[in-house]
Design an enzyme around this catalytic site. Structure first.
Site, PDB file in Angstrom:
ATOM      1  N   LYS A 206      38.175 -37.360 114.393  1.00  9.71           N
ATOM      2  CA  LYS A 206      37.803 -36.101 113.752  1.00  9.71           C
ATOM      3  C   LYS A 206      36.509 -36.263 112.957  1.00  9.71           C
ATOM      4  O   LYS A 206      35.573 -35.504 113.076  1.00  9.71           O
ATOM      5  CB  LYS A 206      38.943 -35.638 112.847  1.00  9.71           C
ATOM      6  N   GLU A 212      37.379 -48.432 112.801  1.00 10.23           N
ATOM      7  CA  GLU A 212      38.123 -48.990 113.931  1.00 10.23           C
ATOM      8  C   GLU A 212      37.719 -48.317 115.242  1.00 10.23           C
ATOM      9  O   GLU A 212      37.487 -48.980 116.264  1.00 10.23           O
ATOM     10  CB  GLU A 212      39.634 -48.789 113.720  1.00 10.23           C
ATOM     11  N   GLY A 267      43.870 -34.411 110.235  1.00  8.29           N
ATOM     12  CA  GLY A 267      44.015 -35.483 111.215  1.00  8.29           C
ATOM     13  C   GLY A 267      45.445 -35.623 111.725  1.00  8.29           C
ATOM     14  O   GLY A 267      45.686 -35.768 112.922  1.00  8.29           O
ATOM     15  N   ARG A 268      46.414 -35.568 110.813  1.00  2.00           N
ATOM     16  CA  ARG A 268      47.811 -35.786 111.231  1.00  2.00           C
ATOM     17  C   ARG A 268      48.421 -34.539 111.850  1.00  2.00           C
ATOM     18  O   ARG A 268      49.591 -34.542 112.208  1.00  2.00           O
ATOM     19  CB  ARG A 268      48.633 -36.289 110.047  1.00  2.00           C
ATOM     20  N   GLU A 353      51.604 -39.631 104.522  1.00  2.00           N
ATOM     21  CA  GLU A 353      50.209 -39.331 104.184  1.00  2.00           C
ATOM     22  C   GLU A 353      50.122 -37.944 103.530  1.00  2.00           C
ATOM     23  O   GLU A 353      49.211 -37.660 102.763  1.00  2.00           O
ATOM     24  CB  GLU A 353      49.324 -39.390 105.440  1.00  2.00           C
ATOM     25  N   HIS A 384      72.307 -52.850 115.626  1.00  2.00           N
ATOM     26  CA  HIS A 384      72.529 -54.295 115.654  1.00  2.00           C
ATOM     27  C   HIS A 384      71.596 -55.016 114.695  1.00  2.00           C
ATOM     28  O   HIS A 384      71.428 -56.227 114.796  1.00  2.00           O
ATOM     29  CB  HIS A 384      72.383 -54.805 117.084  1.00  2.00           C
ATOM     30  N   LYS A 512      39.256 -48.481 102.183  1.00  2.00           N
ATOM     31  CA  LYS A 512      38.158 -48.451 103.167  1.00  2.00           C
ATOM     32  C   LYS A 512      36.868 -48.936 102.521  1.00  2.00           C
ATOM     33  O   LYS A 512      36.120 -49.730 103.090  1.00  2.00           O
ATOM     34  CB  LYS A 512      37.936 -47.021 103.682  1.00  2.00           C
TER      35      LYS A 512
HETATM   36  O1  F6P Z   1      42.336 -43.008 107.051  1.00  2.00           O
HETATM   37  C1  F6P Z   1      43.232 -41.960 107.264  1.00  2.00           C
HETATM   38  C2  F6P Z   1      42.730 -41.015 108.314  1.00  2.00           C
HETATM   39  O2  F6P Z   1      41.702 -40.245 107.815  1.00  2.00           O
HETATM   40  C3  F6P Z   1      43.841 -40.131 108.858  1.00  2.00           C
HETATM   41  O3  F6P Z   1      44.127 -39.060 108.051  1.00  2.00           O
HETATM   42  C4  F6P Z   1      43.304 -39.790 110.205  1.00  2.00           C
HETATM   43  O4  F6P Z   1      44.295 -39.292 111.070  1.00  2.00           O
HETATM   44  C5  F6P Z   1      42.749 -41.120 110.635  1.00  2.00           C
HETATM   45  O5  F6P Z   1      42.240 -41.701 109.454  1.00  2.00           O
HETATM   46  C6  F6P Z   1      41.707 -41.077 111.702  1.00  2.00           C
HETATM   47  O6  F6P Z   1      40.600 -40.310 111.304  1.00  2.00           O
HETATM   48  P1  F6P Z   1      39.502 -39.825 112.312  1.00  2.00           P
HETATM   49  O7  F6P Z   1      40.173 -38.948 113.331  1.00  2.00           O
HETATM   50  O8  F6P Z   1      38.515 -39.090 111.491  1.00  2.00           O
HETATM   51  O9  F6P Z   1      38.906 -41.031 112.978  1.00  2.00           O
END
Ligand code: F6P
Length: 549
Positions: A206, A212, A267-268, A353, A384, A512
């Site tokens: 987003k 990452e 995002g979520r 979150e 289990h 971060k």
């Molecule tokens: O670090 C948390 C977050 O911002 C989440 O809320 C989000 O889903 C995820 O990182 C990934 O963010 P992006 O879609 O901007 O890469």
């Protein structure tokens, strides 16, 4: 004291909790044969039995009064109306517009967003079809057989877990592989064995700033170029989903290969946007639309059903009851369906979150517990391992059991065993087994009195442990859409009760920033360190290991 804990409804719930604590659910079931039916309901293909909870009608009414005092209906309407309810980021919260089949407009800042939503869906559909029918080919003319979906958090969990949950409905045109972690092992494992000429990379971010995802995409691009492809071939093999179109084009993604999303989609909550493209690629666009349709039906239910018939409201208020009046610190999700095994991880981000907060929307510190720890895994595996603590441990862990009544193409014996375990667990949690029952069984077995008395304590099952059971005919896309939206709205309702902003996530930012500062020191091994002694020491150890010491 906060306005919440001072409220009339809160005070009456405090009193009610005291009286409930001396009672046992098994006595309620014995006394009232209508209890199961009275505390069950169906909506949107989901059946909820919440009779195995520490509630009676009076408690439920008091919980609904609390929701009323917190102006739930007005706050829900504000969300659906596109008001800026995520005030710390100055954003509307309108993921529901992405699954709006009403044909009516949805406004943000006075502008109808539906034309852009529908245009993006049309673009997703055309792209999915072009990949599936082989019209969109790779740079050497091969059809696309593999998709590598790169993203993290909401840009990963939704697409991955929903694709996995709907495995029986996959269209085997392509195989989608998901990469999230910046740990290089992940992307290496995925790329190993793939043919770049028949691989499409979908980069989902987003913000387009997530470390990452950017790094994994660079690695995928290097891999692609090393396979013999040229820079100009990238356009056929790399697409992106982002609300930051500028950054995506600067990164080198052709503008026509960017699927837009918008800052009014958290995002979520983004799987309903083009972030869901990998789902469409795996399942076909029609199935993806079904997922949206199921969520839309839950939206309508949430907006229209009265509280006592409203699935998200009931589940949310039960959660509040346990967190705030019984001290429950976690909530376990137990899908009895292998393909739904990722669902606890999905709800973990959604819930933790959203409601892992300590400040109200008015900027006051809270003086009550907010979001619980969400965890869980597939049944029967957990039975289990960790169920022991749920049954006999000292902490209360409310549970949500989930089970499809039918599974496509499966052996009936397996499914009956699965279902019997699911129902047996909810029964054991509720009813338990008294010391007297256990003792008389041990005596009947001929155990001497002293040993029997000691062993009976160990084997006593307290019961009175709350659980919900969610059943559905089968987990098709529409049902899954409704299930996900159910939890979204549950989390929203709880956020309203606790008065927090469920749509920001400032708590993830500091890590971060510090991580980036530390990365500089790891890459420049001579740079001086100015952190705390522990962090300095860890960095030194890492540097020495990199130098081969
Ligand atoms: O670090 C948390 C977050 O911002 C989440 O809320 C989000 O889903 C995820 O990182 C990934 O963010 P992006 O879609 O901007 O890469």
């Amino acid at each position: 004291m906060s306005s919440l804990t001072q409220s009339v409804a809160w005070q009456s719930l405090t009193t009610l909790a005291q009286s409930i604590k001396g009672q046992h659910m098994r006595d309620w079931f014995a006394a009232d044969p209508t209890r199961a039916e009275a505390f069950s309901l169906s909506a949107c293909g989901l059946y909820l039995d919440y009779s195995k909870n520490l509630v009676n009608r009076q408690v439920m009414d008091a919980l609904f009064s609390l929701a009323d005092e917190r102006q739930l209906a007005a706050k829900r309407d504000a969300m659906f109306a596109g008001e800026v309810i995520n005030h710390t980021e100055g954003r509307a919260v309108l993921h529901t517009a992405l699954r709006n089949f009403s044909g009516q407009a949805r406004h943000v800042d006075g502008q109808d967003v539906m034309p852009q939503v529908l245009a993006t869906q049309a673009k997703m559909k055309a792209f999915t079809q072009a990949i599936h029918n082989g019209e969109h080919k790779g740079y050497t003319g091969k059809v696309i057989r593999h998709v590598v979906s790169i993203g993290i958090g909401g840009s990963f969990l939704g697409p991955k877990i929903m694709s996995e949950a709907l495995k029986p409905f996959w269209q085997d045109k392509v195989k989608v592989h998901f990469v999230a972690n910046v740990d290089g092992s992940h992307i290496q494992d995925v790329l190993k064995g793939l043919d770049a000429q028949e691989t499409l990379v979908v980069m989902s971010s987003k913000s387009f700033t997530t470390q990452e995802t950017l790094q994994n995409t660079l690695t995928a691009r290097d891999w692609f170029l090393h396979s013999g492809a040229k820079q100009t071939d990238i356009a056929k093999h790399f697409v992106a989903v982002s609300s930051n179109v500028k950054a995506a084009t600067e990164f080198g993604i052709a503008e026509e290969n960017i699927f837009p999303m918008w800052d009014w989609v958290g995002g979520r909550y983004s799987l309903w946007s083009a972030i869901g493209l990998p789902i469409a690629l795996q399942l076909g666009f029609e199935n993806y639309l079904e997922l949206l349709q199921g969520a839309y039906e839950m939206d309508c239910h949430f907006q229209n059903a009265p509280p006592e018939k409203n699935l998200p409201v009931i589940m949310a208020m039960l959660g509040v009851w346990y967190v705030n009046f019984f001290g429950a610190q976690s909530h376990v999700l137990l899908p009895y369906y292998h393909y739904l095994r990722g669902f606890p991880a999905y709800v973990q981000q959604l819930d933790m979150e959203s409601n892992g907060k300590s400040v109200t929307v008015d900027g006051e510190w809270v003086d009550y517990a907010t979001g619980p720890v969400i965890w869980g895994s597939e049944g029967t595996n957990g039975q289990h391992s960790f169920h022991q603590l749920i049954h006999q441990g000292q902490v209360m862990i409310p549970a949500d059991f989930m089970l499809p009544l039918n599974v496509p193409n499966q052996d009936n014996t397996h499914h009956a065993m699965l279902a019997s375990n699911c129902f047996g667990q909810t029964q054991a949690l509720m009813q338990g087994k008294t010391y007297e029952q256990v003792l008389s069984e041990l005596r009947a077995k001929g155990l001497d009195e002293e040993s029997a008395k000691v062993l009976a304590r160990h084997k006593t099952m307290p019961g009175n442990k709350p659980s919900n059971t969610l059943l559905f005919q089968q987990l098709d896309a529409r049902t899954l859409g409704a299930l996900v939206a159910l939890y979204e709205h549950k989390v929203f309702v709880q956020g309203v009760i606790w008065g927090v902003n469920s749509f920001d996530q400032w708590g993830v930012e500091l890590g971060k920033v510090l991580g980036n500062q530390i990365l500089d020191k790891l890459q420049d091994r001579e740079a001086s360190l100015g952190f705390d002694a522990s962090t300095n020491q860890l960095i030194e150890k890492f540097r020495r290991a990199q130098n081969g010491h």
